[in-house]
Design a protein around this motif. Sequence first.
Motif, PDB file in Angstrom:
ATOM      1  N   PRO A  42      44.886  40.608  42.154  1.00 38.50           N
ATOM      2  CA  PRO A  42      45.394  41.543  41.141  1.00 38.50           C
ATOM      3  C   PRO A  42      45.347  42.997  41.617  1.00 38.50           C
ATOM      4  CG  PRO A  42      43.830  40.022  40.143  1.00 38.50           C
ATOM      5  CD  PRO A  42      43.799  39.781  41.625  1.00 38.50           C
ATOM      6  N   ALA A  43      44.319  43.348  42.360  1.00 39.45           N
ATOM      7  CA  ALA A  43      44.204  44.734  42.856  1.00 39.45           C
ATOM      8  C   ALA A  43      45.345  45.056  43.813  1.00 39.45           C
ATOM      9  CB  ALA A  43      42.855  44.925  43.553  1.00 39.45           C
ATOM     10  N   TYR A  44      45.657  44.133  44.711  1.00 42.11           N
ATOM     11  CA  TYR A  44      46.745  44.376  45.658  1.00 42.11           C
ATOM     12  C   TYR A  44      48.060  44.556  44.906  1.00 42.11           C
ATOM     13  CZ  TYR A  44      50.119  43.921  49.382  1.00 42.11           C
ATOM     14  OH  TYR A  44      51.164  44.168  50.242  1.00 42.11           O
ATOM     15  N   TYR A  45      48.360  43.652  43.961  1.00 41.20           N
ATOM     16  CA  TYR A  45      49.634  43.738  43.252  1.00 41.20           C
ATOM     17  C   TYR A  45      49.733  45.021  42.436  1.00 41.20           C
ATOM     18  CZ  TYR A  45      53.891  42.552  40.876  1.00 41.20           C
ATOM     19  OH  TYR A  45      55.181  42.579  40.414  1.00 41.20           O
ATOM     20  N   GLY A  46      48.639  45.401  41.779  1.00 42.16           N
ATOM     21  CA  GLY A  46      48.649  46.655  41.022  1.00 42.16           C
ATOM     22  C   GLY A  46      48.898  47.857  41.926  1.00 42.16           C
ATOM     23  N   ALA A  85      46.835  41.009  36.606  1.00 42.63           N
ATOM     24  CA  ALA A  85      47.465  42.267  37.012  1.00 42.63           C
ATOM     25  C   ALA A  85      48.449  42.767  35.965  1.00 42.63           C
ATOM     26  CB  ALA A  85      48.184  42.093  38.348  1.00 42.63           C
ATOM     27  N   ARG A  86      48.877  41.909  35.079  1.00 42.01           N
ATOM     28  CA  ARG A  86      49.906  42.253  34.098  1.00 42.01           C
ATOM     29  C   ARG A  86      49.508  43.436  33.225  1.00 42.01           C
ATOM     30  NH1 ARG A  86      50.928  40.845  28.812  1.00 42.01           N
ATOM     31  NH2 ARG A  86      53.102  41.083  28.272  1.00 42.01           N
ATOM     32  N   ILE A  87      48.230  43.583  32.948  1.00 43.64           N
ATOM     33  CA  ILE A  87      47.771  44.706  32.128  1.00 43.64           C
ATOM     34  C   ILE A  87      48.159  46.020  32.804  1.00 43.64           C
ATOM     35  CG2 ILE A  87      45.747  45.894  31.210  1.00 43.64           C
ATOM     36  CD1 ILE A  87      44.428  43.073  31.068  1.00 43.64           C
TER      37      ILE A  87
END
Length: 141
Positions: free
Chosen positions: A62-66, A106-108
Amino acid sequence: GIRVLPYARQTKNVGGTAADGKQDGAANADAFLQEFGLALLKSQPGPYAMFLDVEPSDPLSPAYYGGWASSLIDRMKTLSRDTVQMAPGIYLNPGDQPTCTALNAARIAISLLIPKAIACRLMASASKAGYAGPDPEKPVR
């Protein structure tokens, strides 16, 4: 219109940190603008979607995608003086449960980055591909 489906091929990096994602997202925005040119991109209706390639062998963080999504958007805004808009997306195997879980987490952050109409279209596309993610009309708590 421009009839291409741009995708980011940092497949081995997608499990990394937000800093890794930011570096790759900025590089993708640079390459996209260099390939098509600002005049052409401004002359076409946007936003332009770019899809991050994620494979089951390298699950998404999630960190990478954000980091990637925010950097892709911000870098293009800077380079184009806010005249070209990017919409980050993801190309994934819907059976890749770790990546689907990470994408949901990551959607948030993502929902704060891109306009709601684009987010709804991206989530609708993901749903057609078999991703059973949350309803983009409902807030995530």
